[in-house]
Design a protein around this motif. Structure first.
Motif, PDB file in Angstrom:
ATOM      1  N   ARG A  84      73.712  38.578  32.091  1.00 36.74           N
ATOM      2  CA  ARG A  84      74.656  39.400  32.837  1.00 36.74           C
ATOM      3  C   ARG A  84      75.040  40.627  32.012  1.00 36.74           C
ATOM      4  O   ARG A  84      75.336  40.519  30.824  1.00 36.74           O
ATOM      5  CB  ARG A  84      75.892  38.586  33.213  1.00 36.74           C
ATOM      6  CG  ARG A  84      75.566  37.403  34.115  1.00 36.74           C
ATOM      7  CD  ARG A  84      76.794  36.584  34.461  1.00 36.74           C
ATOM      8  NE  ARG A  84      77.411  35.954  33.303  1.00 36.74           N
ATOM      9  CZ  ARG A  84      76.980  34.831  32.730  1.00 36.74           C
ATOM     10  NH1 ARG A  84      75.904  34.227  33.193  1.00 36.74           N
ATOM     11  NH2 ARG A  84      77.619  34.308  31.692  1.00 36.74           N
ATOM     12  N   ASN A  86      77.528  44.053  31.652  1.00 37.89           N
ATOM     13  CA  ASN A  86      78.783  44.661  32.062  1.00 37.89           C
ATOM     14  C   ASN A  86      79.091  45.823  31.124  1.00 37.89           C
ATOM     15  O   ASN A  86      78.734  45.790  29.943  1.00 37.89           O
ATOM     16  CB  ASN A  86      79.922  43.630  31.993  1.00 37.89           C
ATOM     17  CG  ASN A  86      81.238  44.192  32.486  1.00 37.89           C
ATOM     18  OD1 ASN A  86      81.292  44.818  33.538  1.00 37.89           O
ATOM     19  ND2 ASN A  86      82.308  43.971  31.742  1.00 37.89           N
ATOM     20  N   SER A  87      79.738  46.859  31.639  1.00 36.38           N
ATOM     21  CA  SER A  87      80.130  47.970  30.796  1.00 36.38           C
ATOM     22  C   SER A  87      81.584  48.329  31.056  1.00 36.38           C
ATOM     23  O   SER A  87      82.112  48.134  32.153  1.00 36.38           O
ATOM     24  CB  SER A  87      79.232  49.194  31.031  1.00 36.38           C
ATOM     25  OG  SER A  87      79.390  49.700  32.343  1.00 36.38           O
ATOM     26  N   VAL A  88      82.228  48.855  30.010  1.00 38.76           N
ATOM     27  CA  VAL A  88      83.631  49.254  30.060  1.00 38.76           C
ATOM     28  C   VAL A  88      83.728  50.672  29.515  1.00 38.76           C
ATOM     29  O   VAL A  88      83.096  51.005  28.517  1.00 38.76           O
ATOM     30  CB  VAL A  88      84.512  48.307  29.207  1.00 38.76           C
ATOM     31  CG1 VAL A  88      85.968  48.766  29.223  1.00 38.76           C
ATOM     32  CG2 VAL A  88      84.393  46.869  29.705  1.00 38.76           C
ATOM     33  N   TYR A 210      77.898  40.481  22.612  1.00 36.46           N
ATOM     34  CA  TYR A 210      77.084  39.453  23.267  1.00 36.46           C
ATOM     35  C   TYR A 210      77.904  38.189  23.508  1.00 36.46           C
ATOM     36  O   TYR A 210      78.659  37.751  22.638  1.00 36.46           O
ATOM     37  CB  TYR A 210      75.842  39.138  22.423  1.00 36.46           C
ATOM     38  CG  TYR A 210      74.865  40.284  22.402  1.00 36.46           C
ATOM     39  CD1 TYR A 210      73.966  40.472  23.439  1.00 36.46           C
ATOM     40  CD2 TYR A 210      74.864  41.198  21.346  1.00 36.46           C
ATOM     41  CE1 TYR A 210      73.090  41.541  23.446  1.00 36.46           C
ATOM     42  CE2 TYR A 210      73.988  42.279  21.341  1.00 36.46           C
ATOM     43  CZ  TYR A 210      73.102  42.440  22.399  1.00 36.46           C
ATOM     44  OH  TYR A 210      72.239  43.512  22.404  1.00 36.46           O
ATOM     45  N   HIS A 211      77.743  37.625  24.690  1.00 32.95           N
ATOM     46  CA  HIS A 211      78.420  36.391  25.064  1.00 32.95           C
ATOM     47  C   HIS A 211      77.345  35.304  25.169  1.00 32.95           C
ATOM     48  O   HIS A 211      76.463  35.377  26.040  1.00 32.95           O
ATOM     49  CB  HIS A 211      79.137  36.548  26.403  1.00 32.95           C
ATOM     50  CG  HIS A 211      80.000  37.786  26.475  1.00 32.95           C
ATOM     51  ND1 HIS A 211      81.297  37.827  26.010  1.00 32.95           N
ATOM     52  CD2 HIS A 211      79.728  39.045  26.942  1.00 32.95           C
ATOM     53  CE1 HIS A 211      81.800  39.035  26.209  1.00 32.95           C
ATOM     54  NE2 HIS A 211      80.865  39.791  26.757  1.00 32.95           N
ATOM     55  N   THR A 246      78.354  42.871  27.017  1.00 32.50           N
ATOM     56  CA  THR A 246      79.320  43.892  27.423  1.00 32.50           C
ATOM     57  C   THR A 246      79.156  45.093  26.499  1.00 32.50           C
ATOM     58  O   THR A 246      79.122  44.935  25.278  1.00 32.50           O
ATOM     59  CB  THR A 246      80.766  43.375  27.326  1.00 32.50           C
ATOM     60  OG1 THR A 246      80.936  42.265  28.215  1.00 32.50           O
ATOM     61  CG2 THR A 246      81.761  44.469  27.708  1.00 32.50           C
ATOM     62  N   VAL A 248      80.956  48.598  25.494  1.00 30.75           N
ATOM     63  CA  VAL A 248      82.240  49.289  25.594  1.00 30.75           C
ATOM     64  C   VAL A 248      82.077  50.726  25.094  1.00 30.75           C
ATOM     65  O   VAL A 248      81.716  50.955  23.932  1.00 30.75           O
ATOM     66  CB  VAL A 248      83.332  48.574  24.767  1.00 30.75           C
ATOM     67  CG1 VAL A 248      84.673  49.290  24.936  1.00 30.75           C
ATOM     68  CG2 VAL A 248      83.447  47.108  25.183  1.00 30.75           C
ATOM     69  N   HIS A 279      87.278  42.635  23.156  1.00 28.29           N
ATOM     70  CA  HIS A 279      86.477  42.219  24.309  1.00 28.29           C
ATOM     71  C   HIS A 279      85.569  41.017  24.059  1.00 28.29           C
ATOM     72  O   HIS A 279      84.894  40.559  24.974  1.00 28.29           O
ATOM     73  CB  HIS A 279      85.614  43.388  24.796  1.00 28.29           C
ATOM     74  CG  HIS A 279      86.401  44.553  25.318  1.00 28.29           C
ATOM     75  ND1 HIS A 279      86.879  44.613  26.611  1.00 28.29           N
ATOM     76  CD2 HIS A 279      86.795  45.712  24.713  1.00 28.29           C
ATOM     77  CE1 HIS A 279      87.527  45.752  26.782  1.00 28.29           C
ATOM     78  NE2 HIS A 279      87.497  46.434  25.658  1.00 28.29           N
ATOM     79  N   THR A 282      86.179  38.126  26.330  1.00 28.46           N
ATOM     80  CA  THR A 282      86.157  38.378  27.760  1.00 28.46           C
ATOM     81  C   THR A 282      84.929  37.734  28.390  1.00 28.46           C
ATOM     82  O   THR A 282      83.818  37.871  27.896  1.00 28.46           O
ATOM     83  CB  THR A 282      86.113  39.907  28.031  1.00 28.46           C
ATOM     84  OG1 THR A 282      87.252  40.496  27.400  1.00 28.46           O
ATOM     85  CG2 THR A 282      86.133  40.194  29.508  1.00 28.46           C
ATOM     86  N   ILE A 284      82.288  37.463  31.460  1.00 24.27           N
ATOM     87  CA  ILE A 284      81.753  38.340  32.512  1.00 24.27           C
ATOM     88  C   ILE A 284      81.046  37.496  33.549  1.00 24.27           C
ATOM     89  O   ILE A 284      80.401  36.492  33.238  1.00 24.27           O
ATOM     90  CB  ILE A 284      80.827  39.422  31.926  1.00 24.27           C
ATOM     91  CG1 ILE A 284      79.617  38.804  31.234  1.00 24.27           C
ATOM     92  CG2 ILE A 284      81.563  40.314  30.975  1.00 24.27           C
ATOM     93  CD1 ILE A 284      78.635  39.839  30.731  1.00 24.27           C
TER      94      ILE A 284
END
Length: 285
Positions: A84, A86-88, A210-211, A246, A248, A279, A282, A284
């Motif tokens: 997955r 995601n960007s912030v 990385y998550h 993610t 950022v 983050h 966090t 996602i």
């Protein structure tokens, strides 16, 4: 190409994450993900090279079309891998420098997925099997890291910035496990403070986080030290469940606001580290 790529002064850790055991189901996942990924990457490369044949004579260093191909491939790679994305924050619009922490070979996909950038790498990378070829095709800027080459670096940076390129650097000088940010090397910013660049250059800090998949080591996607690329790639492809990444984007800063390269390096380092701290927990979807 599947052996570890030598990195001078590579960061390493006292303990390494357990290697994923790949059973028959894992190998099926490797095949199911690897085949379309290969088609995407190398099919995209063929299209990019064809378009570049038309683009280069007309636009020279300018690349109004081919970066979109790179971006499409990188976004698609995460879809095929099941990771997955995601960007912030807001990517910098104009040309300038971008700095980011470095944790994995996946950084290439993550940093290209939303923002059209050009990596800056040491000259030796251009000779690496496979990777060097891909890097050249996507517009990577290769530089010699020595004091005697400073004037040459400034000239190359000016040339790229003049056509609106956003040049990406890894100021840590090596990759980590993704759970920390190493001190940024001030020497990498020396060319920025040349009078020809200082008053016009903006720099954007970016944090890549990385998550890990649920139940896996938090460093699952990290690639560092003397890890071999092949086993790490296979572990990523074979994972039953994937995690996420993610990216950022922090507000850009003006180079002219900083007294010297050490002050700039420290500020950017603190910004990237704060993004990781803020983050990293966090989740996602």
């Amino acid at each position: 190409m599947l052996k570890a790529i030598p990195v001078s002064n590579a960061w390493t850790s006292t303990d390494m994450p357990p290697r994923l055991h790949i059973g028959w189901a894992g190998w099926l996942r490797v095949i199911a993900r690897a085949v379309p990924l290969i088609v995407l990457v190398f099919g995209g490369l063929v299209v990019l090279l064809f378009v570049r044949l038309i683009e280069r004579p007309i636009c020279g260093l300018g690349r109004p079309v081919t970066p979109y191909i790179t971006q499409f491939v990188c976004r698609g790679a995460f879809v095929l891998l099941g990771i997955r994305f995601n960007s912030v924050g807001i990517p910098m619009k104009n040309g300038g420098a971008v700095v980011a922490n470095h944790a994995s070979w996946l950084d290439i996909f993550a940093l290209n997925a939303r923002k059209r950038i050009y990596f800056v790498a040491k000259k030796e990378v251009s000779a690496w099997p496979g990777i060097g070829w891909l890097a050249r095709a996507t517009g990577t800027l290769f530089i010699k890291r020595s004091r005697t080459a400073a004037a040459e670096q400034v000239a190359m940076f000016k040339e790229r910035l003049a056509v609106g390129h956003r040049l990406l650097f890894f100021p840590e000088g090596t990759s980590t496990d993704g759970l920390q940010v190493l001190p940024f090397k001030p020497t990498l910013f020396a060319a920025f403070f040349d009078p020809a660049l200082r008053d016009q250059l903006s720099v954007q800090a970016v944090t890549v986080i990385y998550h890990a998949p649920t139940g896996e080591d938090a460093r699952f996607y990290g690639w560092w030290g003397d890890m071999d690329f092949g086993p790490h790639l296979l572990s990523t492809l074979a994972a039953k469940h994937q995690g996420g990444v993610t990216v950022v984007y922090h507000p850009p800063v003006q180079l002219s606001d900083f007294e010297d390269r050490k002050a700039l390096a420290k500020t950017l380092e603190n910004t990237v580290r704060a993004g990781l701290d803020r983050h990293s927990k966090t989740q996602i979807g």
